[in-house]
Design a protein around this motif. Structure first.
Motif, PDB file in Angstrom:
ATOM      1  N   ASN A  16       0.116  -3.491 -18.248  1.00 26.55           N
ATOM      2  CA  ASN A  16      -0.333  -2.500 -18.866  1.00 26.55           C
ATOM      3  C   ASN A  16      -1.394  -2.712 -19.832  1.00 26.55           C
ATOM      4  N   LYS A  17      -0.716  -4.035 -20.556  1.00 27.68           N
ATOM      5  CA  LYS A  17      -1.128  -3.189 -22.132  1.00 27.68           C
ATOM      6  C   LYS A  17      -2.808  -4.568 -21.673  1.00 27.68           C
ATOM      7  N   ARG A  18      -2.825  -5.312 -20.457  1.00 23.97           N
ATOM      8  CA  ARG A  18      -4.210  -6.228 -20.138  1.00 23.97           C
ATOM      9  C   ARG A  18      -5.364  -5.300 -20.201  1.00 23.97           C
ATOM     10  N   TYR A  19      -4.521  -4.331 -18.599  1.00 22.53           N
ATOM     11  CA  TYR A  19      -5.051  -3.849 -17.704  1.00 22.53           C
ATOM     12  C   TYR A  19      -5.133  -2.498 -17.746  1.00 22.53           C
ATOM     13  N   GLN A  20      -4.258  -1.318 -18.684  1.00 17.88           N
ATOM     14  CA  GLN A  20      -4.460  -0.068 -18.247  1.00 17.88           C
ATOM     15  C   GLN A  20      -4.655   0.559 -16.760  1.00 17.88           C
ATOM     16  N   ALA A  21      -4.677  -0.021 -16.191  1.00 18.93           N
ATOM     17  CA  ALA A  21      -5.150  -0.288 -15.136  1.00 18.93           C
ATOM     18  C   ALA A  21      -4.729   1.025 -14.123  1.00 18.93           C
ATOM     19  N   THR A  22      -4.717   1.418 -13.747  1.00 13.14           N
ATOM     20  CA  THR A  22      -4.651   3.546 -13.402  1.00 13.14           C
ATOM     21  C   THR A  22      -4.396   3.230 -11.628  1.00 13.14           C
ATOM     22  N   MET A  23      -3.946   4.261 -11.172  1.00 13.19           N
ATOM     23  CA  MET A  23      -3.938   3.703  -9.394  1.00 13.19           C
ATOM     24  C   MET A  23      -4.600   5.625  -8.601  1.00 13.19           C
ATOM     25  N   ASN A  24      -5.071   5.387  -7.997  1.00 12.41           N
ATOM     26  CA  ASN A  24      -5.764   6.910  -7.351  1.00 12.41           C
ATOM     27  C   ASN A  24      -6.048   6.398  -5.062  1.00 12.41           C
ATOM     28  N   PRO A  25      -4.531   6.692  -4.910  1.00  8.57           N
ATOM     29  CA  PRO A  25      -3.982   6.687  -3.245  1.00  8.57           C
ATOM     30  C   PRO A  25      -5.449   6.625  -2.532  1.00  8.57           C
ATOM     31  N   LEU A  26      -5.681   5.966  -1.944  1.00  7.75           N
ATOM     32  CA  LEU A  26      -6.398   5.993  -0.803  1.00  7.75           C
ATOM     33  C   LEU A  26      -5.972   6.001   0.907  1.00  7.75           C
ATOM     34  N   GLY A  27      -5.197   5.505   0.891  1.00 12.91           N
ATOM     35  CA  GLY A  27      -4.720   5.783   2.285  1.00 12.91           C
ATOM     36  C   GLY A  27      -3.666   4.800   2.250  1.00 12.91           C
ATOM     37  N   PHE A  28      -2.073   5.185   3.366  1.00  9.87           N
ATOM     38  CA  PHE A  28      -1.077   4.559   3.486  1.00  9.87           C
ATOM     39  C   PHE A  28      -0.745   4.791   5.272  1.00  9.87           C
ATOM     40  N   GLU A  29      -0.376   2.976   5.381  1.00 11.72           N
ATOM     41  CA  GLU A  29      -0.231   2.967   6.624  1.00 11.72           C
ATOM     42  C   GLU A  29       1.497   2.763   6.808  1.00 11.72           C
ATOM     43  N   GLU A  30       2.603   2.788   7.844  1.00 13.57           N
ATOM     44  CA  GLU A  30       3.168   2.155   8.000  1.00 13.57           C
ATOM     45  C   GLU A  30       3.200   1.238   9.027  1.00 13.57           C
ATOM     46  N   LYS A  31       3.599   0.304   8.933  1.00 15.03           N
ATOM     47  CA  LYS A  31       3.628  -0.839  10.291  1.00 15.03           C
ATOM     48  C   LYS A  31       5.291  -1.165  10.436  1.00 15.03           C
ATOM     49  N   GLU A  32       5.028  -2.637  11.411  1.00 11.91           N
ATOM     50  CA  GLU A  32       6.479  -2.669  11.889  1.00 11.91           C
ATOM     51  C   GLU A  32       7.756  -3.016  10.654  1.00 11.91           C
ATOM     52  N   THR A  33       6.908  -4.259  10.442  1.00 12.49           N
ATOM     53  CA  THR A  33       7.493  -5.103   8.816  1.00 12.49           C
ATOM     54  C   THR A  33       6.618  -4.893   7.162  1.00 12.49           C
ATOM     55  N   GLU A  34       5.592  -4.104   7.806  1.00  7.25           N
ATOM     56  CA  GLU A  34       5.665  -3.525   5.925  1.00  7.25           C
ATOM     57  C   GLU A  34       4.746  -2.387   6.539  1.00  7.25           C
ATOM     58  N   SER A  35       4.834  -1.634   4.823  1.00 16.41           N
ATOM     59  CA  SER A  35       3.316  -0.577   4.577  1.00 16.41           C
ATOM     60  C   SER A  35       2.314  -0.890   3.791  1.00 16.41           C
ATOM     61  N   VAL A  36       1.266  -0.356   3.991  1.00 19.54           N
ATOM     62  CA  VAL A  36      -0.111  -0.684   3.589  1.00 19.54           C
ATOM     63  C   VAL A  36      -0.771   0.501   3.034  1.00 19.54           C
ATOM     64  N   LEU A  37      -0.650  -0.027   1.548  1.00 26.96           N
ATOM     65  CA  LEU A  37      -1.457   1.494   0.553  1.00 26.96           C
ATOM     66  C   LEU A  37      -2.515   0.556   0.117  1.00 26.96           C
ATOM     67  N   LYS A  38      -3.508   1.573  -0.150  1.00 27.90           N
ATOM     68  CA  LYS A  38      -5.185   1.241  -0.314  1.00 27.90           C
ATOM     69  C   LYS A  38      -5.361   1.899  -1.079  1.00 27.90           C
ATOM     70  N   THR A  39      -5.546   1.406  -2.547  1.00 28.54           N
ATOM     71  CA  THR A  39      -5.847   2.642  -3.743  1.00 28.54           C
ATOM     72  C   THR A  39      -7.244   1.680  -4.850  1.00 28.54           C
ATOM     73  N   GLU A  40      -7.483   3.302  -5.467  1.00 22.03           N
ATOM     74  CA  GLU A  40      -8.437   2.795  -6.273  1.00 22.03           C
ATOM     75  C   GLU A  40      -8.102   2.590  -7.646  1.00 22.03           C
ATOM     76  N   THR A  41      -8.711   0.952  -7.805  1.00 21.98           N
ATOM     77  CA  THR A  41      -7.558   1.161  -9.325  1.00 21.98           C
ATOM     78  C   THR A  41      -9.013   1.081 -10.478  1.00 21.98           C
ATOM     79  N   SER A  42      -8.948   1.358 -11.884  1.00 21.67           N
ATOM     80  CA  SER A  42      -9.425   1.565 -12.358  1.00 21.67           C
ATOM     81  C   SER A  42      -8.734   1.335 -13.612  1.00 21.67           C
ATOM     82  N   GLY A  43      -9.525   0.162 -14.573  1.00 20.31           N
ATOM     83  CA  GLY A  43      -8.614   0.147 -15.880  1.00 20.31           C
ATOM     84  C   GLY A  43     -10.024  -1.193 -17.043  1.00 20.31           C
ATOM     85  N   ASN A  44      -9.339  -2.227 -17.372  1.00 25.04           N
ATOM     86  CA  ASN A  44      -9.989  -2.838 -18.562  1.00 25.04           C
ATOM     87  C   ASN A  44     -10.046  -3.924 -17.331  1.00 25.04           C
TER      88      ASN A  44
END
Length: 107
Positions: free
Chosen positions: A53-81
């Motif tokens: 957070n100190k280095r990048y100050q990144a924020t997340m904007n979720p673009l998509g989410f999928e639940e699979k058998e053993t994992e969930s997958v979240l795609k985000t647009e991530t903005s920061g320094n």
């Protein structure tokens, strides 16, 4: 987009740069893989995200989410320094008992 509560909590914590709340989305024994490094347990995860957070100050904007058998997958647009911002990141998550047990972040 309908996200599980723990994922919504993770995004809110990240966008507020709240490393304590972010780490509390994980189990005590969780593992995070990011930028070629492994972070084990809630304390290390809190230290890792506080530093990021100190280095990048990144924020997340979720673009998509999928639940699979053993994992969930979240795609985000991530903005920061960081070069190339914004970028799309993929969060590969294993969720157990409503807490994140494992997170691997890929570009």
């Amino acid at each position: 987009m309908d996200l599980p509560k723990i994922i919504t909590d993770l995004v809110i914590a990240q966008n507020n740069f709240d490393s304590f709340a972010y780490a509390n989305c994980f189990s005590e024994t969780a593992v995070v893989f990011d930028e070629g490094k492994t972070h084990n347990g809630r304390k290390e995860i809190e230290q890792w995200i506080a530093d990021a957070n100190k280095r990048y100050q990144a924020t997340m904007n979720p673009l998509g989410f999928e639940e699979k058998e053993t994992e969930s997958v979240l795609k985000t647009e991530t903005s920061g320094n960081f070069p190339g911002s914004p970028i799309v990141l993929t969060y590969h998550l294993e969720i157990t008992e409503k807490l994140i047990q494992s997170l691997r972040i890929t570009g």
